[in-house]
Design an enzyme around this catalytic site. Structure first.
Site, short mmCIF file in Angstrom:
data_model
loop_
_atom_site.label_atom_id
_atom_site.label_comp_id
_atom_site.label_asym_id
_atom_site.label_seq_id
_atom_site.Cartn_x
_atom_site.Cartn_y
_atom_site.Cartn_z
N TRP A 103 0.83 -1.21 0.00
CA TRP A 103 0.00 0.00 0.00
C TRP A 103 0.86 1.26 0.00
CZ3 TRP A 103 -4.52 -0.66 -1.81
CH2 TRP A 103 -5.12 -1.93 -1.69
N ASP A 170 -0.77 6.98 6.56
CA ASP A 170 -1.86 6.05 6.28
C ASP A 170 -1.99 5.10 7.47
OD1 ASP A 170 -3.58 4.08 5.42
OD2 ASP A 170 -2.50 3.62 3.57
N LYS A 194 -11.24 -1.61 8.74
CA LYS A 194 -10.51 -2.49 9.64
C LYS A 194 -11.01 -2.23 11.07
CE LYS A 194 -7.27 -2.62 6.11
NZ LYS A 194 -7.33 -3.83 5.29
#
Lengths: 357, 357
Positions: A103, A170, A194
């Site tokens: 990511w 992030d 999440k």
């Protein structure tokens, strides 16, 4: 209903009471006679939801009154990969990125579309199994970007640098899971799916005075200032996902906040990593000092045990344990809402495998 | 539960059975023992949902096998205002827009950030109360953009031009409500939250061979080709909103498809507009020939009746009837899922007001 022990990496487990409250609201929201799916986002009841969610996010992070704004946007972390350079990278500027996983690399790829983007450290060569620590953030960068937790590889930044330039992070896969000095960051973002809510909404926490510096003409939907001015209602928000995120934030708050979550998460991770290290059939894949509290990655030392192990954990009611194809093996995601009892079920299966083979 | 007659402009009414099915899935999705909110978007069951939703969208529009792809994206129509010029406007090109309302104007504003954008006709001067019909689409434009239905002003395009250039249409507020030759368009987009599902997902139907012509470097999240290549899973989709949209599309299909919806919508609109025209207390605000089947806008001729009328419709269990501030008065949104019985309740209130004053 036969509930599973859900170790999925995301979308992932949320508190059971949040599922019940969300289902109730789909039938009747706040006793209004309307479903949460059919109420106007401009209705008094939903505006109150949005405001509570924004305020509670800042409150849980200890950022109330510190010049930050919380926004609930659409598009996932991948949309922020684009919004961040638009809002933070100057026309002739440059950005500094830490490359710690799939990511992080995706964020880097999108920043490169905009301008000069330096990778100041990377663990790519060792399949991202550790967090680089020996790097210097260039003082002439417009911002520094890092990824706090790497879901796929099971690594997590245990500390954050003192950055000479605005720091952007992030936190999609570990937000609200541990105490951090959130005021070190100029922008924090997290896809909800999440620790915070269902897929379809992204929390962005941004320091207002860090904006407006680039000289770029920013399309409205990408402009954090526009979203702040419109109180996160620049356009129709993802109503149900925001509401369910609020239910999860309330649960978090009522259960002791981030500090209590961190204690629970430490206990769960200790239980599982101790078994991974003790059990001769298994090996962890991430560097020990960088092991994630959220996602534990591990492999069988002898793949001959695969069929048995897979059969055993499935029979124990476990789901979502298969590792990402980039690492293989297994990945146990243990987000805030996962009870330690579910981790114990997994550990028991690992112990039984050791005995029965 | 005391269900309301929900005339809200959006997010808006969906079929009652969709609310029940969606609530069930929040507790247990497909008998999996998992909530729809905690399943992986890569799970077999959710991939099947996405594929069915994509295929059924094309099928309902008669576009199967015609070179189109259906995508379920995030960000609402406002995000497509940005994606469209990125994907369709050449570096030295220009775009032609029809200015028929607030949302058309917002699309124009974003296109102007990218390049030369011509407004080829506008009804702004008369507060958008009609649809301009006397215009020529420049043959050297990269694309022509129009808005099929103007929620705020209660107008609707009854026919579409034969465009010499790719035609792009925002159908957010009337998609799946009437039969149209959808193959005239190169791109159709619609925020789900009127006729199709909850807020948080956007349907984009795009002709594949219209893409890749601009020479622009397109950020991944904005690139329709990327989303097509990844089968609408470039990043985590808005799982629950996609699932609920599929439930609504199934309902639509099982209830006769677009043709049957159009008949019902015609009957509802006729019932209400007849009363607006007959009842001496009310006047419609949109040009008669351009009246929307979805959103009927009307005012009281004497504002002295306001208090009584507002009290009466609220007591009748009606909600969401207040007009947008740009027009004032009232707006009755009658999307696919609204039963004619609810429109009759409103008409009865209007008749009672005429008698009681």
């Amino acid at each position: 209903m036969n509930k599973k022990h859900n170790f999925s990496a995301g979308p992932s487990i949320l508190p059971q009471e949040v599922f019940r409250q969300a289902a109730d609201a789909v039938l009747d929201f706040n006793g209004s006679g309307l479903s949460i799916l059919e109420v106007s986002h401009r209705s008094k009841d939903f505006v109150a939801v949005m405001e509570e969610a924004r305020a509670l996010s800042l409150d849980l992070m200890g950022l109330t009154g510190q010049g930050y704004q919380a926004l609930f946007l659409q598009g996932g972390a991948s949309m922020e990969f684009l919004r961040i350079p638009y809002n933070f990278m100057g026309m002739q500027g440059k950005a500094a990125y830490l490359d710690t996983g799939t990511w992080a690399a995706a964020a880097i790829k999108e920043a490169k579309v905009f301008g000069h983007t330096e990778i100041i450290a990377s663990s790519k060569e060792s399949n991202y199994n550790f967090i680089p620590k020996d790097y210097t953030i260039p003082a002439d960068a417009d911002y520094f970007h890092c990824t706090s937790n790497n879901t796929i590889f099971g690594t997590q930044m245990k500390s954050f640098p003192d950055s000479p330039v605005p720091m952007v992070c992030d936190m999609s896969s570990d937000i609200f899971s541990r105490q951090i000095d959130f005021s070190k960051f100029d922008l924090i973002y997290a896809g909800a799916q999440k620790n915070m809510g269902p897929a379809g909404v992204t929390l962005v926490v941004v320091k207002e005075d860090a904006l407006g510096e680039t000289g770029r003409k920013i399309p409205s939907i990408l402009d954090y200032k526009q979203h702040i001015d419109k109180e996160s209602m620049y356009n129709t928000p993802s109503v149900f996902a925001v509401y369910t995120s609020l239910l999860t934030l309330r649960w978090l708050n009522e259960n002791g906040g981030i500090g209590a979550m961190e204690q629970r998460n430490n206990a769960k991770a200790e239980l599982l990593y101790n078994e991974i290290d003790r059990n001769p059939l298994f090996t962890g894949t991430a560097a020990t000092e960088d092991r994630s509290l959220m996602n534990a990655t591990f492999v069988l030392n002898d793949i001959a045990h695969t069929e048995n192990f897979d059969k055993m954990w499935k029979e124990a009611g476990i789901s979502g344990l298969t590792g990402h194809r980039s690492v293989g093996g297994y990945r146990a995601s243990m987000y805030n809402a996962m009870p330690i009892e579910s981790v114990q079920v997994l550990v028991d299966v690992m112990k039984r495998l050791e005995i029965t083979g």
